[in-house]
Design a protein around this motif. Structure first.
Motif, short mmCIF file in Angstrom:
data_model
loop_
_atom_site.label_atom_id
_atom_site.label_comp_id
_atom_site.label_asym_id
_atom_site.label_seq_id
_atom_site.Cartn_x
_atom_site.Cartn_y
_atom_site.Cartn_z
N PRO A 436 28.35 -36.06 15.01
CA PRO A 436 28.30 -35.13 16.15
C PRO A 436 26.86 -34.80 16.54
O PRO A 436 26.04 -34.46 15.69
N VAL A 437 26.58 -34.90 17.84
CA VAL A 437 25.24 -34.62 18.36
C VAL A 437 25.35 -33.69 19.55
O VAL A 437 26.17 -33.91 20.47
N ILE A 438 24.55 -32.63 19.55
CA ILE A 438 24.40 -31.76 20.71
C ILE A 438 23.00 -31.96 21.26
O ILE A 438 22.02 -31.84 20.53
N PHE A 439 22.90 -32.29 22.53
CA PHE A 439 21.59 -32.37 23.17
C PHE A 439 21.25 -30.99 23.72
O PHE A 439 22.00 -30.43 24.52
N LEU A 440 20.14 -30.44 23.25
CA LEU A 440 19.66 -29.13 23.69
C LEU A 440 18.32 -29.36 24.38
O LEU A 440 17.31 -29.62 23.75
N ARG A 451 23.12 -40.57 30.44
CA ARG A 451 22.59 -41.24 29.25
C ARG A 451 23.15 -40.58 27.99
O ARG A 451 23.50 -41.27 27.02
N CYS A 452 23.25 -39.26 28.01
CA CYS A 452 23.78 -38.54 26.86
C CYS A 452 25.27 -38.83 26.67
O CYS A 452 25.75 -38.96 25.53
N VAL A 453 25.99 -38.91 27.77
CA VAL A 453 27.41 -39.26 27.69
C VAL A 453 27.59 -40.64 27.06
O VAL A 453 28.43 -40.84 26.17
N HIS A 454 26.78 -41.58 27.50
CA HIS A 454 26.87 -42.94 26.95
C HIS A 454 26.47 -42.99 25.47
O HIS A 454 26.90 -43.87 24.73
N ALA A 455 25.64 -42.01 25.05
CA ALA A 455 25.25 -41.93 23.64
C ALA A 455 26.30 -41.18 22.82
O ALA A 455 26.08 -40.88 21.64
N LYS A 456 27.43 -40.88 23.44
CA LYS A 456 28.56 -40.22 22.79
C LYS A 456 28.19 -38.83 22.28
O LYS A 456 28.52 -38.45 21.14
N ALA A 457 27.50 -38.08 23.11
CA ALA A 457 27.13 -36.72 22.74
C ALA A 457 28.37 -35.85 22.62
O ALA A 457 29.30 -35.96 23.42
N LYS A 458 28.38 -34.97 21.64
CA LYS A 458 29.48 -34.02 21.50
C LYS A 458 29.36 -32.90 22.54
O LYS A 458 30.35 -32.36 23.02
N ASP A 459 28.10 -32.54 22.90
CA ASP A 459 27.88 -31.46 23.83
C ASP A 459 26.50 -31.60 24.44
O ASP A 459 25.65 -32.37 23.95
#
Length: 484
Positions: A436-440, A451-459
């Protein structure tokens, strides 16, 4: 009248407002009833937050219920029985009552039990939604549609086993899918009733869509989401936050608004949240608070500043308008309005499922700014997590190669050398595809989000994050939870 937490209720206190019985079948305690030990024990065992009681502090102020307890009871019964005709009548009554009111303020703190949550929640959502819609100058027809959608938005949950709805532990993937199916179940029920318009059905179907496209069931974003659905979504989450459930303690209204504002333009429409702040008080009348002077007070009226109400000191009965210049140096202490009302720290949203572990969750924070790292650590420290702070993507990769992956990564994007998305992609290629990854991050353009969606970000959380919002989203990510 004053709201007293259940832990501080005493025999002999007089009920000031009716308390509605489980599932709307009858009144349990009527206004004017003198509390007994048995009453208090029952209220506590059923999860009620407390009761409104009459006392010496209410001699010269009181407030009106925006919608009567009788109407709430009838609405709950109609939802339980899937009585669409009665639901339509309840919607008419709610819209009429709120439309005729000169002052819109949803001051009544909800006192429902665990068992009647789904039915009472739906009535609350309808009431909040109409108040917001009135403030936004919606037509009478739109207010009726909004109210009907609020009453009906969770009808589909009646097709989901109650063991899943109230499960105190972590939900399985299959159970999450069952929860996510409730908008479809709801409109399946409504299709059988020609009195329900297409607008209402569409609103019900879309009430879990998020502004940034991360919601369900269709992943709509921004202007693709109907306004009525945006309103239902926002008040649905707010009411869930301030509710006690078998698996969570409630947020105070102040904390709930902190979360809502943190999710503005990510989960919620900014105009809707702004309207909510005008009609749903952060400090409801009759609640106790503690001031920065050390004195206890009761909220007795509202001002133009939602965070600065009029209060009355409990020792001298003196009135203070906290919005006035004379009292500008006096503040309401954080957490004071819930400190004695709720016995546990808020650990999660109503939309999350929390599984306690003997070992604290391991969270890795990655940001090239020491100040940002410290700020994030400060916001999460009280939750008991084990925090590891690193200043580059390369350091994060080396850490994981050496010691293995944490339970969650909170990652900045704009960093020298390898940026956050590149770092996460590399970590996934190392054999951690489900970490699980959250980009803050402060970077919120559409290209970066994709890009974050494609990196399978959790949030994805935009800086600066509000503490309550960040803590709640972290709890959700750690528990693989979905917003319901």
């Amino acid at each position: 009248m004053r709201l007293i937490p259940v832990a501080r209720l005493k025999p002999g206190m007089i009920i000031g407002l009716d308390i509605v019985c489980n599932k709307g079948t009858a009144f349990m305690l009527k206004k004017g009833v003198k509390l007994t030990e048995e009453h208090i024990s029952y209220l506590s065992s059923q999860g009620y937050l407390g009761a409104y009681v009459t006392d010496p502090w209410d001699a010269d102020f009181e407030f009106e219920e925006p919608v009567s307890q009788e109407t709430i009871r009838k609405g709950m019964a109609a939802i339980e029985k899937l009585d669409i005709k009665a639901l339509m009548e309840t919607a008419e009554k709610i819209v009429s009552d709120i439309s005729l009111s000169d002052k819109i303020s949803m001051d009544i703190v909800d006192l429902r039990s665990f068992d009647d949550y789904t039915y009472h929640h739906s009535v609350n959502v309808a009431i909040y939604a109409v108040a917001v819609g009135k403030y936004m100058n919606l037509t009478h027809e739109k207010l009726l549609q909004l109210c009907q959608a609020g009453l009906c938005h969770d009808l589909g949950k009646q097709r989901i086993p109650i063991e899943i709805i109230n499960k105190p532990g972590k939900l399985s993937d299959e159970e999450f899918e069952a929860i996510r199916s409730h908008p479809q179940y709801s409109i399946d029920i409504l299709r059988e009733n020609p009195e329900i318009s297409a607008v209402v059905r569409q609103t019900v179907f879309c009430h879990h869509e998020n502004e940034n496209g991360s919601g369900y069931p269709q992943g709509l974003e921004g202007n693709q989401i109907p306004l009525l659905a945006k309103i239902i979504h926002a008040v649905d989450v707010f009411d869930a936050l301030i509710s006690r459930r078998p698996y969570k303690d409630p947020y105070s209204p102040v904390e709930a608004f902190e979360y809502m504002m943190g999710g503005t333009n990510i989960l919620f429409d900014a105009e809707v949240v702004a309207a909510m702040k005008k009609v749903i008080p952060a400090y409801p009348i009759a609640t106790e608070i503690r001031l920065s002077t050390g004195k206890r007070a009761i909220v007795v009226d509202h001002t133009n500043d939602a965070m600065r109400p009029v209060v009355r000191l409990m020792d001298t009965l003196e009135y203070l308008d906290l919005s006035g210049d004379a009292n500008k140096d006096i503040f309401i202490e954080a957490g004071s309005e819930v400190e004695e009302e709720y016995s546990h720290t808020v650990e999660q949203l109503n939309e999350s499922r929390f599984e306690k572990k003997d070992k604290p969750a391991e969270i890795m924070l990655v940001d090239d700014s020491v100040l940002n790292l410290q700020g994030t650590c400060d916001m999460l420290y009280s939750e008991g997590y084990h925090l590891t702070a690193l200043q580059s993507g390369l350091a994060a990769i080396h850490f994981i190669q050496d010691k293995g992956a944490p339970d969650l990564v909170i990652m900045d994007i704009q960093m020298p050398g390898m940026d956050g998305v590149e770092t996460v992609t590399t970590i996934r290629n190392l054999g951690y595809p489900d970490l699980p990854v959250i980009f803050l991050t402060a970077k919120a353009d559409k290209e970066t989000v994709m890009r974050c969606v494609h990196a399978k970000a959790k949030d994805y959380i935009v800086k600066p994050a509000r503490p309550a919002y960040l803590r709640a989203r972290v709890a959700i990510a750690l528990n693989a939870s979905l917003e319901r």
